[in-house]
Design an enzyme around this catalytic site. Structure first.
Site, PDB file in Angstrom:
ATOM      1  N   HIS A  32       6.198  -0.683  50.478  1.00 35.36           N
ATOM      2  CA  HIS A  32       7.465  -0.181  51.033  1.00 35.36           C
ATOM      3  C   HIS A  32       8.225   0.640  49.982  1.00 35.36           C
ATOM      4  O   HIS A  32       8.663   1.759  50.256  1.00 35.36           O
ATOM      5  CB  HIS A  32       8.314  -1.364  51.509  1.00 35.36           C
ATOM      6  CG  HIS A  32       9.666  -0.967  51.984  1.00 35.36           C
ATOM      7  ND1 HIS A  32       9.904  -0.531  53.267  1.00 35.36           N
ATOM      8  CD2 HIS A  32      10.861  -0.939  51.351  1.00 35.36           C
ATOM      9  CE1 HIS A  32      11.184  -0.251  53.391  1.00 35.36           C
ATOM     10  NE2 HIS A  32      11.793  -0.492  52.238  1.00 35.36           N
ATOM     11  N   GLU A  33       8.375   0.085  48.799  1.00 40.80           N
ATOM     12  CA  GLU A  33       9.105   0.788  47.743  1.00 40.80           C
ATOM     13  C   GLU A  33       8.350   2.025  47.259  1.00 40.80           C
ATOM     14  O   GLU A  33       8.968   3.035  46.926  1.00 40.80           O
ATOM     15  CB  GLU A  33       9.400  -0.158  46.581  1.00 40.80           C
ATOM     16  CG  GLU A  33      10.342  -1.289  46.951  1.00 40.80           C
ATOM     17  CD  GLU A  33      11.676  -0.806  47.501  1.00 40.80           C
ATOM     18  OE1 GLU A  33      12.195   0.241  47.036  1.00 40.80           O
ATOM     19  OE2 GLU A  33      12.215  -1.474  48.396  1.00 40.80           O
ATOM     20  N   HIS A  36       9.261   4.789  49.530  1.00 43.75           N
ATOM     21  CA  HIS A  36      10.537   5.412  49.170  1.00 43.75           C
ATOM     22  C   HIS A  36      10.344   6.403  48.024  1.00 43.75           C
ATOM     23  O   HIS A  36      10.884   7.513  48.045  1.00 43.75           O
ATOM     24  CB  HIS A  36      11.557   4.350  48.728  1.00 43.75           C
ATOM     25  CG  HIS A  36      12.123   3.548  49.838  1.00 43.75           C
ATOM     26  ND1 HIS A  36      13.000   4.063  50.760  1.00 43.75           N
ATOM     27  CD2 HIS A  36      11.943   2.245  50.166  1.00 43.75           C
ATOM     28  CE1 HIS A  36      13.338   3.109  51.614  1.00 43.75           C
ATOM     29  NE2 HIS A  36      12.700   1.995  51.274  1.00 43.75           N
TER      30      HIS A  36
END
Length: 66
Positions: A32-33, A36
């Site tokens: 997820h990170e 980003h």
């Protein structure tokens, strides 16, 4: 109550449920990170570093762009 007590016997709860859950959660948070980070770079955001962790950095790296 017997079911809950049986989960704790012999470390079955720790090895059978808690560790796999923490591993999967760690992978999901990392991906997820990383998403980003990559989308930010793709959109032209000046991202200095990618790191995971609170307090002291646990994992970090810098790419070719700095």
């Amino acid at each position: 109550m017997e079911f809950a007590a049986s989960l704790w016997n012999g470390g079955h709860f720790l090895l059978g449920y808690l560790l796999p859950f923490l591993f999967v959660l760690t992978v999901v948070v990392f991906v997820h990170e990383l998403g980003h980070f990559l989308v930010g770079r793709w959109c032209g955001v000046d991202v200095k570093t990618f790191s995971i962790g609170f307090g002291k950095t646990l994992v970090s790296w810098r790419d070719k762009q700095g």
